[in-house]
Write an enzyme that holds these catalytic residues in place. Structure first.
Site, PDB file in Angstrom:
ATOM      1  N   GLY A  34       0.539  -1.576   0.319  1.00 17.79           N
ATOM      2  CA  GLY A  34       0.166   0.236  -0.304  1.00 17.79           C
ATOM      3  C   GLY A  34       0.750   1.180   0.281  1.00 17.79           C
ATOM      4  O   GLY A  34       0.038   2.684   0.264  1.00 17.79           O
ATOM      5  N   GLU A  75       4.547  -6.439   1.454  1.00 17.49           N
ATOM      6  CA  GLU A  75       3.531  -7.005   0.344  1.00 17.49           C
ATOM      7  C   GLU A  75       3.625  -5.952  -0.675  1.00 17.49           C
ATOM      8  O   GLU A  75       2.699  -5.371  -0.840  1.00 17.49           O
ATOM      9  CB  GLU A  75       2.209  -7.461   0.362  1.00 17.49           C
ATOM     10  CG  GLU A  75       2.122  -8.749   1.375  1.00 17.49           C
ATOM     11  CD  GLU A  75       0.882  -9.000   1.609  1.00 17.49           C
ATOM     12  OE1 GLU A  75      -0.030  -8.507   0.477  1.00 17.49           O
ATOM     13  OE2 GLU A  75       1.353 -10.336   2.245  1.00 17.49           O
ATOM     14  N   PRO A  76       4.577  -5.103  -0.793  1.00 19.66           N
ATOM     15  CA  PRO A  76       4.538  -3.930  -2.081  1.00 19.66           C
ATOM     16  C   PRO A  76       4.263  -4.409  -3.573  1.00 19.66           C
ATOM     17  O   PRO A  76       4.949  -5.185  -3.938  1.00 19.66           O
ATOM     18  CB  PRO A  76       6.235  -3.293  -1.928  1.00 19.66           C
ATOM     19  CG  PRO A  76       7.211  -4.143  -1.134  1.00 19.66           C
ATOM     20  CD  PRO A  76       5.983  -5.323  -0.127  1.00 19.66           C
ATOM     21  N   GLY A  77       3.512  -3.674  -4.304  1.00 18.47           N
ATOM     22  CA  GLY A  77       3.948  -3.606  -5.347  1.00 18.47           C
ATOM     23  C   GLY A  77       3.661  -2.379  -5.925  1.00 18.47           C
ATOM     24  O   GLY A  77       4.977  -2.462  -6.362  1.00 18.47           O
ATOM     25  N   ARG A  78       2.420  -1.807  -5.953  1.00 17.65           N
ATOM     26  CA  ARG A  78       3.113   0.167  -6.362  1.00 17.65           C
ATOM     27  C   ARG A  78       4.367  -0.040  -6.707  1.00 17.65           C
ATOM     28  O   ARG A  78       4.633   1.106  -7.756  1.00 17.65           O
ATOM     29  CB  ARG A  78       2.186   0.622  -6.174  1.00 17.65           C
ATOM     30  CG  ARG A  78       1.920   2.019  -7.095  1.00 17.65           C
ATOM     31  CD  ARG A  78       0.677   2.631  -5.819  1.00 17.65           C
ATOM     32  NE  ARG A  78      -0.478   2.970  -5.659  1.00 17.65           N
ATOM     33  CZ  ARG A  78      -1.663   2.275  -6.636  1.00 17.65           C
ATOM     34  NH1 ARG A  78      -1.728   3.245  -7.388  1.00 17.65           N
ATOM     35  NH2 ARG A  78      -2.767   1.568  -6.136  1.00 17.65           N
ATOM     36  N   ARG A 123      -7.058   3.218 -14.930  1.00 12.11           N
ATOM     37  CA  ARG A 123      -6.860   3.685 -13.498  1.00 12.11           C
ATOM     38  C   ARG A 123      -7.478   5.401 -13.440  1.00 12.11           C
ATOM     39  O   ARG A 123      -8.250   5.670 -12.455  1.00 12.11           O
ATOM     40  CB  ARG A 123      -5.552   4.304 -12.789  1.00 12.11           C
ATOM     41  CG  ARG A 123      -4.575   2.511 -13.083  1.00 12.11           C
ATOM     42  CD  ARG A 123      -3.226   3.016 -12.018  1.00 12.11           C
ATOM     43  NE  ARG A 123      -3.669   3.330 -11.021  1.00 12.11           N
ATOM     44  CZ  ARG A 123      -3.358   4.315 -10.025  1.00 12.11           C
ATOM     45  NH1 ARG A 123      -2.819   5.325 -10.632  1.00 12.11           N
ATOM     46  NH2 ARG A 123      -3.894   4.237  -9.006  1.00 12.11           N
ATOM     47  N   CYS A 181     -15.674   4.890 -26.384  1.00  9.73           N
ATOM     48  CA  CYS A 181     -17.460   5.385 -26.486  1.00  9.73           C
ATOM     49  C   CYS A 181     -17.706   5.249 -25.330  1.00  9.73           C
ATOM     50  O   CYS A 181     -18.468   4.295 -25.044  1.00  9.73           O
ATOM     51  CB  CYS A 181     -18.254   4.410 -27.436  1.00  9.73           C
ATOM     52  SG  CYS A 181     -17.258   4.951 -29.341  1.00  9.73           S
ATOM     53  N   GLU A 182     -17.210   6.363 -24.939  1.00 11.55           N
ATOM     54  CA  GLU A 182     -17.318   5.724 -22.675  1.00 11.55           C
ATOM     55  C   GLU A 182     -17.003   7.410 -22.396  1.00 11.55           C
ATOM     56  O   GLU A 182     -15.650   7.797 -22.691  1.00 11.55           O
ATOM     57  CB  GLU A 182     -16.651   4.918 -21.971  1.00 11.55           C
ATOM     58  CG  GLU A 182     -17.094   3.701 -22.028  1.00 11.55           C
ATOM     59  CD  GLU A 182     -18.578   2.727 -21.520  1.00 11.55           C
ATOM     60  OE1 GLU A 182     -18.524   3.655 -20.566  1.00 11.55           O
ATOM     61  OE2 GLU A 182     -18.224   2.334 -21.815  1.00 11.55           O
ATOM     62  N   TYR A 186      -0.373  -1.327 -11.793  1.00  7.62           N
ATOM     63  CA  TYR A 186      -1.697  -1.092 -12.473  1.00  7.62           C
ATOM     64  C   TYR A 186      -2.261  -0.688 -13.413  1.00  7.62           C
ATOM     65  O   TYR A 186      -3.528  -0.134 -13.656  1.00  7.62           O
ATOM     66  CB  TYR A 186      -2.483  -0.785 -11.317  1.00  7.62           C
ATOM     67  CG  TYR A 186      -2.234  -1.093  -9.737  1.00  7.62           C
ATOM     68  CD1 TYR A 186      -2.686  -2.653  -9.118  1.00  7.62           C
ATOM     69  CD2 TYR A 186      -1.601  -0.970  -8.766  1.00  7.62           C
ATOM     70  CE1 TYR A 186      -2.701  -3.420  -8.531  1.00  7.62           C
ATOM     71  CE2 TYR A 186      -0.918  -1.333  -7.498  1.00  7.62           C
ATOM     72  CZ  TYR A 186      -1.445  -2.630  -7.412  1.00  7.62           C
ATOM     73  OH  TYR A 186      -1.409  -3.219  -6.321  1.00  7.62           O
TER      74      TYR A 186
HETATM   75  N1  LLP Z   1      -1.428  -6.852  -0.306  1.00  2.44           N
HETATM   76  C1  LLP Z   1      -2.665  -7.516  -0.323  1.00  2.44           C
HETATM   77  C2  LLP Z   1      -2.982  -8.425  -0.396  1.00  2.44           C
HETATM   78  C3  LLP Z   1      -3.131  -6.597  -1.872  1.00  2.44           C
HETATM   79  O1  LLP Z   1      -3.894  -6.779  -1.848  1.00  2.44           O
HETATM   80  C4  LLP Z   1      -2.540  -5.267  -2.142  1.00  2.44           C
HETATM   81  C5  LLP Z   1      -3.237  -4.307  -3.112  1.00  2.44           C
HETATM   82  C6  LLP Z   1      -0.913  -5.328  -2.333  1.00  2.44           C
HETATM   83  C7  LLP Z   1      -0.677  -6.061  -1.228  1.00  2.44           C
HETATM   84  C8  LLP Z   1      -0.281  -4.367  -2.960  1.00  2.44           C
HETATM   85  O2  LLP Z   1      -0.410  -2.782  -2.680  1.00  2.44           O
HETATM   86  P1  LLP Z   1       0.022  -2.367  -3.336  1.00  2.44           P
HETATM   87  O3  LLP Z   1       1.711  -1.982  -2.852  1.00  2.44           O
HETATM   88  O4  LLP Z   1       0.669  -1.715  -4.763  1.00  2.44           O
HETATM   89  O5  LLP Z   1      -0.180  -0.930  -3.330  1.00  2.44           O
HETATM   90  N2  LLP Z   1      -5.304  -1.857  -8.444  1.00  2.44           N
HETATM   91  C9  LLP Z   1      -5.461  -0.313  -7.627  1.00  2.44           C
HETATM   92  C10 LLP Z   1      -5.187  -0.557  -6.824  1.00  2.44           C
HETATM   93  C11 LLP Z   1      -5.864  -1.888  -6.386  1.00  2.44           C
HETATM   94  C12 LLP Z   1      -4.596  -2.615  -5.324  1.00  2.44           C
HETATM   95  C13 LLP Z   1      -4.805  -4.139  -4.936  1.00  2.44           C
HETATM   96  N3  LLP Z   1      -4.334  -4.679  -3.902  1.00  2.44           N
HETATM   97  C14 LLP Z   1      -5.249   1.308  -8.457  1.00  2.44           C
HETATM   98  O6  LLP Z   1      -4.763   1.278  -9.828  1.00  2.44           O
HETATM   99  O7  LLP Z   1      -4.733   1.864  -7.967  1.00  2.44           O
END
Ligand code: LLP
Length: 415
Positions: free
Chosen positions: A242, A276-279, A314, A344-345, A374
Site C-alpha cells: 500500500g 507486500e509492496p506492489g506499486r 486508473r 465510446c464512454e 496497475y
Molecule cells: N497485498 C495485498 C493483499 C493487496 O491486496 C495489495 C493490493 C497489495 C499487497 C499491494 O498493494 P500496493 O503496494 O501495490 O499498493 N488497482 C488499484 C490498486 C489495487 C490494489 C489491490 N491490492 C490502483 O490502480 O490503484
C-alpha cells in the site's frame, strides 16, 4: 517535469534511460508501455535498504505488474511474491521466484488453486474467511500435507486513501472480522493439516499517510499479546503493501517510514514481519506512450489520443492522474486541454484541464508517467482495440517484453 530520474529530455527529446521514446514509438507503434529496468532495480534497492536490516521480508505484489520480465527482476533480487490466483502462481514460479517466498492472498481462492499452491510448496496462505479455511483444510488433507496459514484480519483501520482502494474498514469484503478471529484460530489449531504462522492485514493502496500503518501495527501487537496470553504462539505478521508513490504532486510514503514504525511497534515482540509492496516497486518505472489523433476545438479543447481507458484504466476507475509529458520538449506557452481517449464512454478521460503545450496537436506524441503499476495488467480490448505491447529499456537498448495482441490474434480464439 519528469517525475522519474530515469526519464529526461536530451536535445529536446524525451528519453527513457538512453532510449529515445519517439524512435521507439516508430518501431513499436503507439500506444505502448515502456518500463525502465534500472528504475525497477533502483526501487528494489531502496526497498531492501529499508527492510533488510530489520529482517523484514519483502513479497512483491504480483498484481501490480505481472509481466514475466518484471517478475524475473524481483526473483533475481531474491524477493518473494504475494499472489492472488493460480495464474499469478504460475507466473511467479515461471519467473523463478522461490516457492517458500510466495504468499497466497485473496478472498476467493478456489480448491484447484489451493491444490496447485500446496503442490508447489508455497510459504504461506493468507486466509480471509472461515469457509476458506475449511476448504484449505480439506485440500491439504487430500494432498496429505500441512498448509502454513496466516489469518488476515480486517483491522477496521481507515487508510485515508481513495475509497475504491480501501480494504481494511468495516463493511469491506477483505479480511476476517476481528470478532471472528478466535473462531478461525481455533479451527487452525485443531487441524493437523493447518499450521499457524501468524496474522496478516492489508489496509489499502496508494497510502500516503503513515498514521494508518502505526494504528495497524498497534492493533496487531495488541492481538499478538492477547493471543499469546491464551497460549497461542503468533510468530509472524504480514503487513501487506500500500505504500504510496508520487503521481506528480511530490508526495510519497517512504519505505523507511514504514520500517521505522515496524521497528518501534512490532519488533520488540520478537515477531518476524513481512511486507507486500506492489506499486512502490514498479509504478515509477513505467510510461505509456500515446499519439494525439485530433485536437478538437472546445473550451478547453479536447486532445483525442490513440490510447484509451481500456489501455490505462486508473483515471476512469480512481480519478487517478498520470502526469503527461510531451515527447518533444516545448518551451512555449502551456494551455489547458481535456485529455481523452477514443473509447465510446464518457469515463474515457485521462485528465480534465490538463496543462499542455499550446501547440500540441495531431500527430504529436505524449507519455503518461507513473504507469508501471496497475496499468498494463488492467488493460483490455474493449471497443475492438488491441492489447498494447510492453517494452523494457535497459541503457540504450529496448526489448518488447509482451507483443501486441491484435484483433486478428483474438479472433483466432473465437468460433
Ligand atoms: N497485498 C495485498 C493483499 C493487496 O491486496 C495489495 C493490493 C497489495 C499487497 C499491494 O498493494 P500496493 O503496494 O501495490 O499498493 N488497482 C488499484 C490498486 C489495487 C490494489 C489491490 N491490492 C490502483 O490502480 O490503484
Amino acid at each position: 517535469m519528469p517525475v522519474s530520474p530515469f526519464i529526461a529530455y536530451r536535445n529536446g527529446r524525451l528519453h527513457h534511460e538512453e532510449v529515445d521514446l519517439e524512435q521507439l514509438a516508430a518501431t513499436v507503434g503507439t500506444p505502448f508501455y515502456c518500463y525502465s529496468k534500472a528504475a525497477i532495480q533502483s526501487a528494489i534497492r531502496s526497498c531492501r535498504a529499508a527492510f533488510d536490516p530489520l529482517g523484514i521480508s519483502i513479497h512483491y505484489a504480483v498484481k501490480a505488474n505481472a509481466n514475466l520480465s518484471v517478475l524475473r527482476l524481483m526473483a533475481a533480487a531474491g524477493l518473494g511474491a504475494d499472489i492472488v490466483s493460480g495464474g499469478e502462481l504460475a507466473r511467479a514460479l515461471q519467473a523463478g521466484i522461490r516457492p517458500e517466498g510466495i504468499v497466497f492472498s485473496g478472498v476467493g481462492k478456489q480448491a484447484r488453486e489451493m491444490g496447485q499452491a500446496l503442490a508447489a510448496a508455497i510459504g504461506q496462505f493468507n486466509i480471509e474467511s472461515i469457509p476458506e479455511l475449511e476448504l484449505l483444510e480439506g485440500v491439504a488433507r487430500e494432498q496429505g500435507c500441512r498448509a502454513a496459514v496466516a489469518l488476515r484480519v480486517n483491522p477496521e483501520v481507515n487508510a485515508n486513501t481513495h475509497r475504491n482502494i480501501t480494504t481494511g474498514v468495516r463493511g469491506s469484503k477483505f479480511g476476517i472480522p476481528l470478532d471472528q478471529l478466535d473462531q478461525a484460530l481455533a479451527a487452525v489449531l485443531r487441524s493437523p493439516h493447518l499450521q499457524l504462522r501468524g496474522l496478516a492485514a492489508h489496509i489499502g493502496s496508494q497510502i500516503l499517510d503513515e498514521r494508518p500503518y502505526r494504528a495497524l501495527c498497534r492493533l496487531l501487537a495488541r492481538e499478538t499479546l492477547r493471543l499469546r496470553e491464551l497460549g497461542v504462539e503468533i510468530g509472524h505478521i504480514d503487513l501487506g503493501g500500500g505504500f504510496g508513490v508520487d503521481y506528480g504532486d511530490g508526495r510519497t510514503l517512504a519505505f523507511e517510514t514504514v520500517a521505522a514504525i515496524v521497528e518501534q511497534e512490532l519488533l520488540p515482540l520478537s515477531l518476524r514481519v513481512a511486507v507486500e509492496p506492489g506499486r512502490s516497486l514498479v509504478a515509477g518505472a513505467g510510461v505509456m506512450v500515446s499519439r494525439v489523433i485530433y485536437r478538437k476545438a472546445a473550451q478547453p479543447p479536447f486532445l483525442i489520443l490513440d490510447a484509451g481507458m481500456n489501455d490505462l484504466m486508473r483515471p476512469a476507475l480512481y480519478q487517478a492522474v498520470h502526469p503527461l509529458l510531451p515527447l518533444a520538449q516545448h518551451e512555449a506557452t502551456w494551455v489547458m486541454a481535456n485529455l481523452v481517449g477514443p473509447v465510446c464512454e464518457s469515463t474515457d478521460l485521462f485528465q480534465r484541464d490538463a496543462s499542455v503545450p499550446a501547440s500540441l496537436g495531431a500527430g504529436d506524441l505524449v507519455a503518461f508517467q507513473q504507469a508501471g503499476a496497475y496499468a498494463a495488467v488492467m488493460s483490455g480490448t474493449y471497443n475492438g482495440r488491441d492489447l498494447i505491447p510492453e517494452v523494457m529499456v535497459e541503457g540504450d537498448t529496448s526489448r518488447v517484453i509482451r507483443r501486441r495482441l491484435s484483433q486478428v490474434d483474438l479472433m483466432e480464439l473465437e468460433l
